[in-house]
Design a protein around this motif. Sequence first.
Motif, PDB file in Angstrom:
ATOM      1  N   THR A  19       0.783  -1.231   0.068  1.00 20.80           N
ATOM      2  CA  THR A  19      -0.052  -0.070  -0.071  1.00 20.80           C
ATOM      3  C   THR A  19       0.747   1.322   0.081  1.00 20.80           C
ATOM      4  O   THR A  19       0.570   2.184  -0.809  1.00 20.80           O
ATOM      5  N   GLU A  20       2.025   1.253   0.906  1.00 21.58           N
ATOM      6  CA  GLU A  20       2.919   2.317   0.919  1.00 21.58           C
ATOM      7  C   GLU A  20       3.594   2.684  -0.338  1.00 21.58           C
ATOM      8  O   GLU A  20       3.500   3.620  -0.832  1.00 21.58           O
ATOM      9  N   ARG A  21       3.854   1.522  -1.025  1.00 21.83           N
ATOM     10  CA  ARG A  21       4.819   1.601  -2.297  1.00 21.83           C
ATOM     11  C   ARG A  21       3.812   2.043  -3.250  1.00 21.83           C
ATOM     12  O   ARG A  21       4.237   3.110  -4.174  1.00 21.83           O
ATOM     13  N   ARG A  22       2.526   1.579  -3.357  1.00 15.96           N
ATOM     14  CA  ARG A  22       1.717   2.249  -4.218  1.00 15.96           C
ATOM     15  C   ARG A  22       1.198   3.600  -4.306  1.00 15.96           C
ATOM     16  O   ARG A  22       1.143   4.570  -5.346  1.00 15.96           O
ATOM     17  N   GLU A  23       1.220   4.040  -3.159  1.00 17.53           N
ATOM     18  CA  GLU A  23       1.017   5.663  -2.721  1.00 17.53           C
ATOM     19  C   GLU A  23       2.104   6.555  -3.176  1.00 17.53           C
ATOM     20  O   GLU A  23       1.911   7.380  -3.629  1.00 17.53           O
ATOM     21  N   ARG A  24       3.428   5.915  -2.696  1.00 20.63           N
ATOM     22  CA  ARG A  24       4.430   6.701  -3.267  1.00 20.63           C
ATOM     23  C   ARG A  24       4.695   6.800  -4.780  1.00 20.63           C
ATOM     24  O   ARG A  24       4.879   7.814  -5.337  1.00 20.63           O
ATOM     25  N   GLU A  25       4.282   5.543  -5.369  1.00 18.54           N
ATOM     26  CA  GLU A  25       4.338   5.804  -7.013  1.00 18.54           C
ATOM     27  C   GLU A  25       3.239   6.879  -7.280  1.00 18.54           C
ATOM     28  O   GLU A  25       3.467   7.375  -8.405  1.00 18.54           O
ATOM     29  N   LYS A  26       2.227   6.754  -7.041  1.00 17.36           N
ATOM     30  CA  LYS A  26       1.095   7.714  -7.188  1.00 17.36           C
ATOM     31  C   LYS A  26       1.548   8.798  -7.016  1.00 17.36           C
ATOM     32  O   LYS A  26       1.232   9.771  -8.029  1.00 17.36           O
ATOM     33  N   GLU A  27       2.127   9.204  -5.949  1.00 21.93           N
ATOM     34  CA  GLU A  27       2.749  10.504  -5.742  1.00 21.93           C
ATOM     35  C   GLU A  27       3.757  11.051  -6.759  1.00 21.93           C
ATOM     36  O   GLU A  27       3.700  12.122  -7.168  1.00 21.93           O
ATOM     37  N   GLU A  28       4.559   9.964  -7.000  1.00 19.02           N
ATOM     38  CA  GLU A  28       5.582  10.281  -8.135  1.00 19.02           C
ATOM     39  C   GLU A  28       5.066  10.525  -9.484  1.00 19.02           C
ATOM     40  O   GLU A  28       5.511  11.615 -10.161  1.00 19.02           O
TER      41      GLU A  28
ATOM     42  N   ARG B 267       2.090  11.855 -10.129  1.00 21.01           N
ATOM     43  CA  ARG B 267       1.215  13.222  -9.953  1.00 21.01           C
ATOM     44  C   ARG B 267       2.294  14.440  -9.794  1.00 21.01           C
ATOM     45  O   ARG B 267       2.173  15.295 -10.606  1.00 21.01           O
TER      46      ARG B 267
ATOM     47  N   HIS C  43      -5.702  11.370 -12.102  1.00 26.43           N
ATOM     48  CA  HIS C  43      -5.048  12.307 -11.093  1.00 26.43           C
ATOM     49  C   HIS C  43      -5.942  13.611 -10.935  1.00 26.43           C
ATOM     50  O   HIS C  43      -5.847  14.172  -9.833  1.00 26.43           O
TER      51      HIS C  43
END
Length: 206
Positions: A4-13, A15, A53
Amino acid sequence: MGITERREREKEEIRNKILDAARQLFEAEGYDKVTMRRIAEAIEYSPTTIYLHFEDKDDLVRALCHEDFGRLLEALETRPPASDPVEAIRQLGRAYVAFALQNPNHYRFMFMSPLTKHEKHTDADPGHRSFGHLLEAVRRASVAGRLRPVDPVHAAQMLWMNVHGVASMLITFPAELWPEAPAADDLVEQVIENGIRGLLADPTRA
């Protein structure tokens, strides 16, 4: 790091990639000419990814403004305000110009891009809060009797225009290309000081 944390980080990157590309394209090509598809091409993603996004181009612009003004607010809040309100005004002016020089692309987008839509800031927006720091310092100086009779809002607007002018020139024209001679090393300090002196009740007590 979990999934979950990895996906959130990838999503932020992703964005942030979208925002950075949009900022550069708006500056280079103009708001009207830049489409969501054009932004997607610049970062080699599908337009569908962009819409995951941001709802549309206006939504993306609002996000850009909020992010960039947030950075400005952070820059202005790096140091606690000086106890002397006039020195606090100087402090904010220096921080403002330093932000522009360190983040020229962000600054040009925020203040020098003829976007078709400029929404009015609310009190909670970082742009409004940034100006609020200057207005508060001006009001403090006025209450302390340091300024001549003047509307604090108008005085703060004038001081803002002062530093905006020098910041805009410095990021647009290299100092060595200024007419007659390069820009003075202490140009920013001179501009800030001259703006303040025009408002002081007693210019001899700077």
